[in-house]
Design a protein around this motif. Structure first.
Motif, short mmCIF file in Angstrom:
data_model
loop_
_atom_site.label_atom_id
_atom_site.label_comp_id
_atom_site.label_asym_id
_atom_site.label_seq_id
_atom_site.Cartn_x
_atom_site.Cartn_y
_atom_site.Cartn_z
N LEU A 1 16.56 6.21 38.47
CA LEU A 1 15.25 6.81 38.21
C LEU A 1 15.02 8.06 39.06
O LEU A 1 13.92 8.30 39.53
N ASN A 2 16.05 8.83 39.25
CA ASN A 2 15.96 10.10 39.97
C ASN A 2 16.93 11.09 39.33
O ASN A 2 18.11 10.79 39.19
N MET A 3 16.42 12.24 38.95
CA MET A 3 17.29 13.26 38.36
C MET A 3 17.87 14.14 39.46
O MET A 3 17.14 14.66 40.30
N ILE A 4 19.15 14.30 39.45
CA ILE A 4 19.82 15.17 40.41
C ILE A 4 20.05 16.52 39.72
O ILE A 4 21.01 16.71 38.99
N SER A 5 19.14 17.43 39.94
CA SER A 5 19.20 18.74 39.31
C SER A 5 20.08 19.68 40.13
O SER A 5 20.33 19.44 41.32
N PRO A 6 20.55 20.78 39.53
CA PRO A 6 21.30 21.77 40.30
C PRO A 6 20.53 22.28 41.52
O PRO A 6 21.09 22.43 42.60
N LYS A 7 19.23 22.55 41.36
CA LYS A 7 18.44 23.05 42.49
C LYS A 7 18.37 22.02 43.60
O LYS A 7 18.40 22.36 44.78
N ARG A 8 18.27 20.74 43.24
CA ARG A 8 18.20 19.70 44.26
C ARG A 8 19.47 19.67 45.10
O ARG A 8 19.42 19.47 46.32
N VAL A 9 20.62 19.88 44.47
CA VAL A 9 21.89 19.95 45.21
C VAL A 9 21.85 21.13 46.17
O VAL A 9 22.17 21.01 47.36
N LEU A 10 21.45 22.29 45.67
CA LEU A 10 21.49 23.51 46.47
C LEU A 10 20.45 23.53 47.59
O LEU A 10 20.66 24.17 48.61
N MET A 11 19.32 22.85 47.39
CA MET A 11 18.29 22.81 48.41
C MET A 11 18.53 21.71 49.44
O MET A 11 17.81 21.59 50.43
#
Length: 237
Positions: free
Chosen positions: A211-221
């Protein structure tokens, strides 16, 4: 002892234990991504920026408002993600084993985890290039090993984690050995898992996510902890 998988409140409501305790990581082992450069499609020559890309750099793709509208009118359904996300695709630069040419490792629908694109393909997109501030600490041999194993395991039809794309379930995010490497990822989790295998533990990307989306921005931040690959970490898939 295995660490429980992360479930429950979205990341913006409930930070991970690693985020809360990031200040305890020795400064010498802390790492974060830094923006190296940005290119907007149709403005200037991207070759200079492409030319400075190193192995281990992360490429994040985005669209201008005009590009998004144009792609939607052409029937490109995938372009709708760019209306929702700052970055809708992520890749990491890596060499194939025994090859000096840099390629882009990522995962895509109907292609699965792959290394089909090289750096020259970047010129057809708007993109940002990010680099770890302690990039020399990454184990590039392990990065090549991860991508080779991931591609070998992948099936292009079922190698894309559609549940992960919807934020329902992502797994195999902290692989330690070849047997831990998954056969299905989305673009952001493929990059996060590859970097973890190379010695970067990202505080916003845990071993398995429900129940958590791992977005590209989340990786980079994410901030990260650099460690020697092989140290025991999180739960096995």
């Amino acid at each position: 002892m295995d660490t429980p998988c992360h479930r429950g409140a979205p990341r913006w409501i409930k930070p991970t234990k690693e985020e809360r305790e990031a200040h305890k990581v020795p400064v010498k082992d802390r790492a974060r991504f830094q923006l190296i450069g940005s290119h907007t499609k149709g403005t200037g020559d991207p070759n200079h920026l492409i030319g400075v890309v190193r192995e281990g750099d992360v490429v994040a793709y985005w669209m201008t408002g005009r590009q998004k509208r144009k792609e939607i009118l052409k029937g490109n359904v995938r372009a709708s993600l760019y209306f929702i996300l700052r970055y809708a695709h992520l890749a990491v630069a890596v060499r194939k084993q025994n090859d000096e040419k840099l390629r882009l490792y990522s995962s895509e629908a109907l292609r699965g985890p792959n290394m089909l694109d090289d750096l020259s393909d970047m010129k057809d997109y708007s993109f940002d290039v990010y680099r770890l501030d302690k990039a020399d600490r990454l184990d590039l041999k392990r990065l090549r090993e991860f991508t080779a194993v991931s591609v070998a395991k992948s099936n292009k039809w079922i190698g894309y984690n559609f549940l992960g794309m919807l934020g329902i379930w992502s797994n195999m995010l902290e692989p330690e050995s070849q047997s831990d490497i998954g056969n299905d990822y989305i673009c952001s989790t493929s990059v996060a898992a590859a970097l973890h295998y190379s010695g970067l533990d990202l505080d916003r990307v845990r071993c398995c996510e429900a129940l958590n989306m791992i977005s590209p921005k989340r990786v980079l931040m994410s901030q990260g902890r650099l460690f020697k690959p092989g140290e025991p970490k999180c739960c096995k898939p």
